[in-house]
Design a protein around this motif. Structure first.
Motif, mmCIF file in Angstrom:
data_model
loop_
_atom_site.group_PDB
_atom_site.id
_atom_site.type_symbol
_atom_site.label_atom_id
_atom_site.label_comp_id
_atom_site.label_asym_id
_atom_site.label_seq_id
_atom_site.Cartn_x
_atom_site.Cartn_y
_atom_site.Cartn_z
ATOM 1 N N GLY A 1 0.803 -1.205 0.000
ATOM 2 C CA GLY A 1 0.000 0.000 0.000
ATOM 3 C C GLY A 1 0.836 1.254 0.000
ATOM 4 N N GLY A 2 1.691 1.380 -1.009
ATOM 5 C CA GLY A 2 2.560 2.548 -1.094
ATOM 6 C C GLY A 2 3.973 2.294 -0.621
ATOM 7 N N CYS A 3 4.192 1.202 0.054
ATOM 8 C CA CYS A 3 5.538 0.807 0.494
ATOM 9 C C CYS A 3 5.898 -0.493 -0.221
ATOM 10 C CB CYS A 3 5.583 0.620 2.006
ATOM 11 S SG CYS A 3 7.195 0.098 2.640
ATOM 12 N N GLU A 4 6.887 -0.431 -1.106
ATOM 13 C CA GLU A 4 7.282 -1.607 -1.865
ATOM 14 C C GLU A 4 8.459 -2.320 -1.196
ATOM 15 O OE1 GLU A 4 8.095 -0.472 -5.888
ATOM 16 O OE2 GLU A 4 5.969 -0.617 -6.451
ATOM 17 N N ILE A 5 8.317 -3.634 -1.054
ATOM 18 C CA ILE A 5 9.367 -4.478 -0.489
ATOM 19 C C ILE A 5 9.841 -5.424 -1.580
ATOM 20 C CG2 ILE A 5 10.010 -6.098 1.328
ATOM 21 C CD1 ILE A 5 9.089 -3.408 2.438
ATOM 22 N N GLU A 6 11.138 -5.405 -1.866
ATOM 23 C CA GLU A 6 11.701 -6.265 -2.899
ATOM 24 C C GLU A 6 12.428 -7.448 -2.271
ATOM 25 O OE1 GLU A 6 15.084 -6.258 -6.464
ATOM 26 O OE2 GLU A 6 14.539 -4.381 -5.449
ATOM 27 N N ALA A 7 12.094 -8.647 -2.729
ATOM 28 C CA ALA A 7 12.791 -9.854 -2.280
ATOM 29 C C ALA A 7 14.059 -10.027 -3.108
ATOM 30 C CB ALA A 7 11.888 -11.074 -2.444
ATOM 31 N N ILE A 8 15.190 -10.182 -2.421
ATOM 32 C CA ILE A 8 16.482 -10.300 -3.090
ATOM 33 C C ILE A 8 17.147 -11.599 -2.651
ATOM 34 C CG2 ILE A 8 18.769 -9.277 -3.389
ATOM 35 C CD1 ILE A 8 17.511 -6.548 -2.802
ATOM 36 N N LEU A 9 17.380 -12.485 -3.601
ATOM 37 C CA LEU A 9 17.991 -13.778 -3.288
ATOM 38 C C LEU A 9 19.392 -13.584 -2.718
ATOM 39 C CD1 LEU A 9 17.567 -16.879 -3.525
ATOM 40 C CD2 LEU A 9 18.740 -16.737 -5.744
ATOM 41 N N MET A 10 19.653 -14.230 -1.582
ATOM 42 C CA MET A 10 20.971 -14.170 -0.946
ATOM 43 C C MET A 10 21.288 -15.558 -0.388
ATOM 44 S SD MET A 10 23.487 -12.181 -0.713
ATOM 45 C CE MET A 10 22.552 -10.799 -1.401
ATOM 46 N N PRO A 11 21.576 -16.522 -1.282
ATOM 47 C CA PRO A 11 21.801 -17.907 -0.835
ATOM 48 C C PRO A 11 23.127 -18.044 -0.112
ATOM 49 C CG PRO A 11 22.369 -17.696 -3.142
ATOM 50 C CD PRO A 11 21.812 -16.356 -2.720
ATOM 51 N N GLY A 12 23.296 -19.208 0.503
ATOM 52 C CA GLY A 12 24.554 -19.516 1.178
ATOM 53 C C GLY A 12 24.308 -20.098 2.548
ATOM 54 N N HIS A 13 23.860 -19.250 3.480
ATOM 55 C CA HIS A 13 23.541 -19.739 4.825
ATOM 56 C C HIS A 13 22.473 -20.825 4.733
ATOM 57 C CE1 HIS A 13 22.913 -19.673 9.135
ATOM 58 N NE2 HIS A 13 21.641 -19.364 8.973
ATOM 59 N N SER A 14 21.504 -20.620 3.867
ATOM 60 C CA SER A 14 20.591 -21.674 3.430
ATOM 61 C C SER A 14 20.525 -21.579 1.913
ATOM 62 C CB SER A 14 19.197 -21.516 4.059
ATOM 63 O OG SER A 14 18.438 -20.540 3.356
ATOM 64 N N PRO A 15 20.052 -22.633 1.222
ATOM 65 C CA PRO A 15 20.036 -22.562 -0.248
ATOM 66 C C PRO A 15 19.267 -21.356 -0.788
ATOM 67 C CG PRO A 15 19.689 -24.817 0.478
ATOM 68 C CD PRO A 15 19.647 -23.960 1.720
ATOM 69 N N GLY A 16 18.162 -21.022 -0.143
ATOM 70 C CA GLY A 16 17.307 -19.964 -0.667
ATOM 71 C C GLY A 16 17.159 -18.779 0.255
ATOM 72 N N GLY A 17 18.198 -18.446 0.992
ATOM 73 C CA GLY A 17 18.108 -17.271 1.848
ATOM 74 C C GLY A 17 17.724 -16.031 1.061
ATOM 75 N N CYS B 1 17.065 -11.569 1.338
ATOM 76 C CA CYS B 1 16.988 -10.272 2.004
ATOM 77 C C CYS B 1 15.754 -9.563 1.464
ATOM 78 C CB CYS B 1 18.231 -9.438 1.717
ATOM 79 S SG CYS B 1 19.771 -10.142 2.326
ATOM 80 N N PHE B 2 15.276 -8.577 2.208
ATOM 81 C CA PHE B 2 14.092 -7.827 1.775
ATOM 82 C C PHE B 2 14.394 -6.337 1.873
ATOM 83 C CE2 PHE B 2 12.636 -11.982 3.022
ATOM 84 C CZ PHE B 2 11.755 -12.309 2.001
ATOM 85 N N LEU B 3 14.281 -5.659 0.729
ATOM 86 C CA LEU B 3 14.615 -4.239 0.653
ATOM 87 C C LEU B 3 13.348 -3.389 0.741
ATOM 88 C CD1 LEU B 3 16.572 -1.892 0.153
ATOM 89 C CD2 LEU B 3 16.282 -2.306 -2.316
ATOM 90 N N ASP B 4 13.268 -2.599 1.791
ATOM 91 C CA ASP B 4 12.197 -1.614 1.941
ATOM 92 C C ASP B 4 12.633 -0.381 1.153
ATOM 93 O OD1 ASP B 4 10.549 0.482 2.739
ATOM 94 O OD2 ASP B 4 10.480 -0.132 4.839
ATOM 95 N N ARG B 5 12.067 -0.226 -0.032
ATOM 96 C CA ARG B 5 12.516 0.832 -0.929
ATOM 97 C C ARG B 5 12.184 2.225 -0.402
ATOM 98 N NH1 ARG B 5 10.680 -1.402 -6.901
ATOM 99 N NH2 ARG B 5 12.404 -2.882 -7.228
#
Length: 224
Positions: free
Chosen positions: A87-103, A105-109
């Motif tokens: 609702g006006g705040c976009e969160i982008e999912a960013i793949l950051m594997p390693g610690h787990s296969p599909g770790g 991060c989430f960027l609050d733009r």
């Protein structure tokens, strides 16, 4: 409910590890990376879930009576760079594997915060300490080499966030950790057998490297 002011909830997991997913049964559906979704689905049986939790839970600060009872829930897969519009705040999912296969991060733009899970923590090292079976789904992504590849992409976007908010450490961490971690990961991949310290952990002795304000704990079979 109470914390969201009655607004609908979008529940996401940074990765499948029990200390980040134990509350999932309180919700009808959760989102998780497409690479970690098979691993989380494997524990969608009460007996396996209890075994998983029994190995993973640190009972020094809570016990089984505090645990939300297991209940199956829908697991929705997240693609790399998927956007959640809150609702006006976009969160982008960013793949950051390693610690787990599909770790992920989430960027609050809007607020310029990177929620970095266990990939980038202050003051803790990023951990590659757990032994993984060869048949583990996504095993090839649970490596320092895979982590380094995605970190190189993240470094190019460092002007998009002002702080890190991680899964265990301090809530407002220095963004320098991203570039320092890339240098640390590069050192592990290029020279895993030199320039390390041995560190005793609950899983036994592991190799550990540090660069600036970043550190990585690793096993040889988790390097590449």
């Amino acid at each position: 409910g109470r914390l969201s002011g009655g607004k609908p909830l979008t529940v996401v997991n940074t990765h499948f590890h029990a200390d980040h997913t134990l509350g999932n049964s309180a919700f009808e559906a959760v989102y998780i990376s497409f690479l970690d979704a098979p691993l989380l689905r494997a524990f969608q049986y009460e007996e396996r879930w209890n075994e998983f939790v029994g190995k993973a839970v640190d009972r020094s600060f809570f016990d089984d009576t505090d645990r939300i009872p297991f209940r199956p829930y829908e697991i929705r897969e997240i693609a790399n760079h998927q956007i959640f519009d809150l609702g006006g705040c976009e969160i982008e999912a960013i793949l950051m594997p390693g610690h787990s296969p599909g770790g992920m991060c989430f960027l609050d733009r809007r607020d310029r915060v990177l929620f970095s899970g266990d990939a980038l923590m202050d003051p803790f090292p990023t951990s590659f300490r757990a032994a993984l079976r060869p048949e583990t789904p996504g095993r090839e992504y649970a490596t320092v080499a895979a982590f380094r590849r995605e970190l190189a992409n993240l470094v190019t976007r460092a002007d998009e966030f002002d702080c890190l908010c991680d899964g265990h450490g301090v809530p407002n961490s220095d963004t320098r950790r991203v570039s320092d971690m890339l240098e640390c990961a590069e050192s592990v991949v290029q020279a895993p057998d030199s320039g390390f310290d041995l560190r005793e952990t609950a899983r036994g002795a592991v190799k550990s490297k540090r660069y600036g304000i970043a550190a990585i704990d690793y096993r040889d079979d988790r390097v590449s």
